[in-house]
Motif scaffolding. Structure first.
Motif, mmCIF file in Angstrom:
data_model
loop_
_atom_site.group_PDB
_atom_site.id
_atom_site.type_symbol
_atom_site.label_atom_id
_atom_site.label_comp_id
_atom_site.label_asym_id
_atom_site.label_seq_id
_atom_site.Cartn_x
_atom_site.Cartn_y
_atom_site.Cartn_z
ATOM 1 N N TRP A 273 -1.528 -2.196 -13.191
ATOM 2 C CA TRP A 273 -0.991 -0.971 -12.608
ATOM 3 C C TRP A 273 -1.935 -0.596 -11.483
ATOM 4 C CZ3 TRP A 273 -1.598 4.413 -15.396
ATOM 5 C CH2 TRP A 273 -0.884 5.394 -14.704
ATOM 6 N N VAL A 274 -1.437 0.059 -10.448
ATOM 7 C CA VAL A 274 -2.299 0.377 -9.300
ATOM 8 C C VAL A 274 -3.513 1.201 -9.725
ATOM 9 C CG1 VAL A 274 -1.091 2.502 -8.626
ATOM 10 C CG2 VAL A 274 -2.252 1.109 -6.876
ATOM 11 N N THR A 275 -3.367 2.020 -10.753
ATOM 12 C CA THR A 275 -4.499 2.830 -11.214
ATOM 13 C C THR A 275 -5.657 1.927 -11.652
ATOM 14 O OG1 THR A 275 -2.940 4.515 -11.883
ATOM 15 C CG2 THR A 275 -5.166 4.713 -12.761
ATOM 16 N N GLY B 215 0.042 9.610 -13.436
ATOM 17 C CA GLY B 215 1.198 8.777 -13.761
ATOM 18 C C GLY B 215 2.494 9.543 -13.832
ATOM 19 N N GLU B 216 2.407 10.764 -14.293
ATOM 20 C CA GLU B 216 3.591 11.612 -14.439
ATOM 21 C C GLU B 216 3.103 13.046 -14.321
ATOM 22 O OE1 GLU B 216 6.483 10.625 -17.886
ATOM 23 O OE2 GLU B 216 4.431 10.266 -18.517
ATOM 24 N N PRO B 217 4.043 13.959 -14.138
ATOM 25 C CA PRO B 217 3.618 15.356 -14.232
ATOM 26 C C PRO B 217 3.089 15.581 -15.650
ATOM 27 C CG PRO B 217 5.883 15.182 -13.398
ATOM 28 C CD PRO B 217 5.485 13.818 -13.882
ATOM 29 N N THR C 183 -3.982 14.329 -11.088
ATOM 30 C CA THR C 183 -4.024 13.620 -9.806
ATOM 31 C C THR C 183 -2.672 13.009 -9.467
ATOM 32 O OG1 THR C 183 -4.697 11.547 -10.858
ATOM 33 C CG2 THR C 183 -6.456 13.047 -10.211
ATOM 34 N N GLN D 167 0.514 7.409 -5.710
ATOM 35 C CA GLN D 167 1.477 6.336 -5.946
ATOM 36 C C GLN D 167 0.860 4.985 -5.601
ATOM 37 O OE1 GLN D 167 4.218 7.937 -2.824
ATOM 38 N NE2 GLN D 167 5.678 8.089 -4.511
ATOM 39 N N ALA E 217 7.865 10.530 -0.156
ATOM 40 C CA ALA E 217 7.327 9.932 -1.381
ATOM 41 C C ALA E 217 8.389 9.667 -2.438
ATOM 42 C CB ALA E 217 6.247 10.855 -1.950
ATOM 43 N N ASP F 179 9.536 11.962 -4.429
ATOM 44 C CA ASP F 179 9.375 12.955 -5.485
ATOM 45 C C ASP F 179 9.894 14.315 -5.025
ATOM 46 O OD1 ASP F 179 8.186 11.214 -7.267
ATOM 47 O OD2 ASP F 179 6.142 11.887 -6.869
ATOM 48 N N SER G 161 3.094 1.734 -17.187
ATOM 49 C CA SER G 161 2.181 2.834 -16.904
ATOM 50 C C SER G 161 2.591 4.076 -17.667
ATOM 51 C CB SER G 161 2.135 3.107 -15.401
ATOM 52 O OG SER G 161 3.394 3.503 -14.930
HETATM 53 C C1 6R9 Z 1 -0.569 6.315 -9.609
HETATM 54 C C2 6R9 Z 1 0.859 6.044 -9.999
HETATM 55 C C3 6R9 Z 1 4.019 6.917 -8.668
HETATM 56 C C4 6R9 Z 1 4.892 8.057 -9.173
HETATM 57 C C5 6R9 Z 1 4.889 9.255 -8.270
HETATM 58 C C6 6R9 Z 1 5.270 10.365 -9.240
HETATM 59 C C7 6R9 Z 1 4.556 9.966 -10.506
HETATM 60 C C8 6R9 Z 1 2.031 9.976 -10.569
HETATM 61 C C9 6R9 Z 1 1.622 12.075 -10.944
HETATM 62 C C10 6R9 Z 1 3.014 11.906 -10.834
HETATM 63 C C11 6R9 Z 1 3.339 14.162 -11.140
HETATM 64 C C12 6R9 Z 1 1.116 13.405 -11.194
HETATM 65 N N1 6R9 Z 1 3.230 10.589 -10.617
HETATM 66 N N2 6R9 Z 1 1.053 10.862 -10.777
HETATM 67 N N3 6R9 Z 1 3.871 12.944 -10.933
HETATM 68 N N4 6R9 Z 1 2.029 14.414 -11.273
HETATM 69 N N5 6R9 Z 1 -0.185 13.666 -11.340
HETATM 70 O O1 6R9 Z 1 1.339 6.585 -10.968
HETATM 71 O O2 6R9 Z 1 1.531 5.171 -9.198
HETATM 72 O O3 6R9 Z 1 3.051 3.833 -10.711
HETATM 73 O O4 6R9 Z 1 3.381 3.915 -8.182
HETATM 74 O O5 6R9 Z 1 3.932 5.873 -9.629
HETATM 75 O O6 6R9 Z 1 4.391 8.537 -10.418
HETATM 76 O O7 6R9 Z 1 6.643 10.353 -9.478
HETATM 77 O O8 6R9 Z 1 5.821 9.106 -7.224
HETATM 78 P P1 6R9 Z 1 2.998 4.604 -9.432
#
Ligand code: 6R9
Length: 654
Positions: A315-317, A393-395, A418, A421, A504, A506, A614
């Motif tokens: 995963w990118v993380t 990864g998610e809200p 954080t 993407q 993005a 979102d 992820s």
């Molecule tokens: C790093 C990662 C990206 C998508 C992004 C969004 C969701 C990631 C979030 C979040 C709300 C956060 N996302 N972090 N939504 N709050 N702190 O997750 O990359 O797997 O490419 O996903 O994940 O929807 O557009 P990736």
């Protein structure tokens, strides 16, 4: 997206200020916002000084041909040199780079920066022997073992872009990615461990290579196999053992320095439709973004912190915050091979206690799982070393945030939510741990150097208190450069929705203070009787009920309302079956928290939810169930049995 529908929904007024002692020592202070606003490119040039450059850049940003950015134009560097050699040269060779914690549990070892450098050099020499040159692509399909990091850095050292494919993915996923980026070498293992038992990896590689051969004979020249479990594997004429080929190499390798825009890696991310997108990151800008954010958002004190990011390298993380960011910053990290519940459900807390982890970064899906298991488990470990927690990864649902801060962070640690993407390469929206008065559920605001905004359908900035689409207005160093081999799709996907802005995908809203709340993917937004509703908000309302651990919400076609809200709910273990009135109770709870419009038509109590590698909920599959369709493609699910359980449950519930 209509503004009022997203604006007057959930309400949250809890605030968490950074502790005074944390604020007093924080790496990033409020002054960074002003400095970056006053001179954005100057600010990034300053961040680039975190790296060692063989030759400096002449121009910070070339944006003469948007959306194709060039950062640190004319600069030359080597990513692997920045992640290992320079630390050894600076006298930190004996410092631990990774406390590697394997599975089975007794299989653990520490790897110093000097050891890492020797291994990376050997692996680089081995790849050279196999004919790998700068620009060639190498696929990596490995479990979370040290060789995974070594392989990535060896590729980076040679300027050979790597593409890491999550070890849980199928032969099909592997072959399509190998074909798409034209990888000539695959680095893999005989198998890995899962819950203490060996599980095979190599048969999937053999199947993938056969598929690739059928389409493009001779593309894959070698398969380099790490012996991890010692299980029996079929061997083909392309196979070579890592131990033999890497083991016999010299630990000396003089690295070449590459242009800042030289490709570093391709990471595939699934689009909602169509084939996966190969996100291309280049060397200089990416490493600047990863190093700066890892230092600033995690407040890294390289000499004293022990940092643990639980993400898989697939995963990118795992790329930015387990490999490139921490190593560029000379951090000491934990790298963990196993799962959270083997050999027991307190395993992660045991690791934190043992290594005295100070900074911990994980995903909401894991946090909600721990919530479901109950507070007693973490309570029996000493977690007092922790000083900062992160989520990605998610809200993160406000209840999960508060639970994380209180139960894991001892009501003392800042929590950084954080947002970023695969495409953005590094964190773009987050609280600053020593500055921000954080709101649970909000990623707060763009970090210094980043220009994020929420806009309406016309691309106009929405006023505070309104919702719309999340965009980035100015280029940033770690942005994706294109989609591998597909500039048109790159332009079309990210740059065509709004003129001159990165879209993005979102949905988000700005609250009355202008802080950003990410509301989920716009593809998931529901339309109920003409009102646009966010999946995230309804899920968070459900999770705020004391009996609920996790929830997923989808919109299903409804004759009366266009779409109707359907919810899938996992109860906390302490709640048992929830009681006879649980469905009514939850429906009323959502109506009370958000409004009658958001009340689910249907709520199903389920044991699990379908998730990606992820931890992202695959709502597309839940929509199939809600609309009584055959469930679609499940190949990117972490556990493909989950859908069977849910579909069976749906068929028996009324
Ligand atoms: C790093 C990662 C990206 C998508 C992004 C969004 C969701 C990631 C979030 C979040 C709300 C956060 N996302 N972090 N939504 N709050 N702190 O997750 O990359 O797997 O490419 O996903 O994940 O929807 O557009 P990736």
């Amino acid at each position: 997206m209509s503004n009022e529908a997203l604006s007057n929904l959930s309400h949250e007024d809890r605030r968490f200020d950074p502790p005074a002692d944390f604020a007093a020592q924080a790496n990033l202070t409020a002054a960074a916002y002003e400095q970056a606003d006053a001179d954005r490119l100057g600010f990034w040039a300053e961040q680039a000084e975190r790296l060692s450059w063989e030759s400096r850049w002449d121009q910070v940003l070339d944006w003469s041909n948007p959306p194709f950015a060039k950062w640190f134009v004319g600069g030359k560097l080597n990513a692997a040199y920045n992640c290992v050699d320079r630390h050894v040269e600076a006298g930190a060779g004996e410092k631990v780079a990774f406390h590697w914690v394997g599975e089975p549990a007794e299989d653990a070892r520490d790897i110093t920066y000097a050891e890492l450098k020797d291994e990376v050099c050997r692996a680089a020499n081995a790849l050279v022997e196999l004919g790998v040159k700068a620009g060639d692509r190498v696929a990596i399909y490995l479990p979370m073992i040290p060789e995974a990091v070594v392989a990535m850095l060896a590729c980076a050292r040679l300027g050979a872009p790597h593409t890491v494919i999550f070890g849980g993915f199928s032969a099909e996923a592997l072959s399509s990615r190998v074909l798409d980026c034209g990888a000539k070498v695959i680095i893999t293992a005989d198998g890995g461990y899962r819950r203490g038992a060996p599980s095979a990896l190599k048969p999937a590689v053999d199947e993938a290579v056969a598929k690739v051969e059928a389409e493009q004979p001779g593309l894959v020249e070698h398969v380099l196999v790490v012996r991890r479990t010692g299980q029996e594997v079929a061997s083909t004429e392309k196979d070579l053992w890592w131990e033999e080929v890497v083991g016999r190499q010299s630990s000396e390798h003089v690295c070449e320095f590459f242009d800042a825009e030289h490709p570093l890696y391709v990471m595939y991310t699934s689009g909602t439709t169509g084939k996966p997108k190969g996100i291309l990151h280049t060397t200089g800008g990416y490493l600047v973004g990863a190093a700066y954010t890892h230092w600033g958002i995690f407040d890294l004190k390289a000499d004293t912190d022990v940092y643990w990011c639980t993400a898989d390298i697939g995963w990118v993380t795992g790329h930015s915050y387990m490999v490139y960011g921490p190593l560029a910053n000379q951090a000491t990290s934990v790298m963990y091979e196993g799962v959270p519940d083997a050999p027991h459900k307190g395993r992660w807390w045991e690791v934190i206690e043992k290594y005295k982890v100070t900074i911990f970064y994980t995903a909401p899906t894991a946090i909600r799982t721990f919530m479901k298991w109950g507070d007693e488990i973490p309570a029996s470990f000493d977690l007092s070393s922790l000083r900062l927690l992160g989520s990605v990864g998610e809200p993160i649902n406000p209840e999960a945030y508060v639970w994380y801060r209180d139960t894991i962070g001892g009501s003392r640690t800042p929590v950084v939510d954080t947002w970023w993407q695969t495409e953005t390469g590094s964190i773009l929206i987050s609280p600053l741990p020593g500055v921000t008065s954080a709101k649970p559920g909000s990623a707060m605001r763009a970090i210094p150097g980043i220009a994020a905004d929420v806009v309406n359908d016309e691309g106009e900035s929405v006023p505070d208190g309104s919702g719309g689409y999340l965009v980035i207005r100015e280029p940033w160093p770690s942005m994706l450069r294109t989609l591998w081999g597909d500039d048109e799709r790159f332009k079309e996907t990210y740059w065509s929705r709004f003129e001159g802005m990165y879209f993005a995908g979102d949905g988000a809203k700005k609250d009355e203070d202008g802080d950003v709340w990410v509301l989920g993917r716009v593809d998931d937004v529901m339309n109920v009787s003409g009102h646009r509703l966010s999946t995230t908000e309804i899920e968070s309302a459900l999770v705020s009920h004391p009996k609920v651990a996790e929830a997923a919400v989808v919109g299903a076609t409804d004759e009366m309302t266009g779409q109707a809200v359907c919810a899938y709910v996992i109860l906390r273990e302490a709640a048992g079956d929830g009681g006879d009135d649980i469905i009514t109770e939850l429906r009323n709870h959502v109506a009370h928290e958000i409004g009658a419009i958001a009340k689910p038509r249907q709520i199903m109590i389920v044991p699990e939810l379908p998730k990606t590698r992820s931890g992202k909920i695959m709502r597309r599959l839940l929509r199939d169930v809600a609309e009584n369709r055959e469930v679609g493609d499940v190949t990117t699910l972490a556990d493909s049995n989950v859908m069977r359980l849910i579909s069976e449950g749906a068929a028996t519930s009324t």
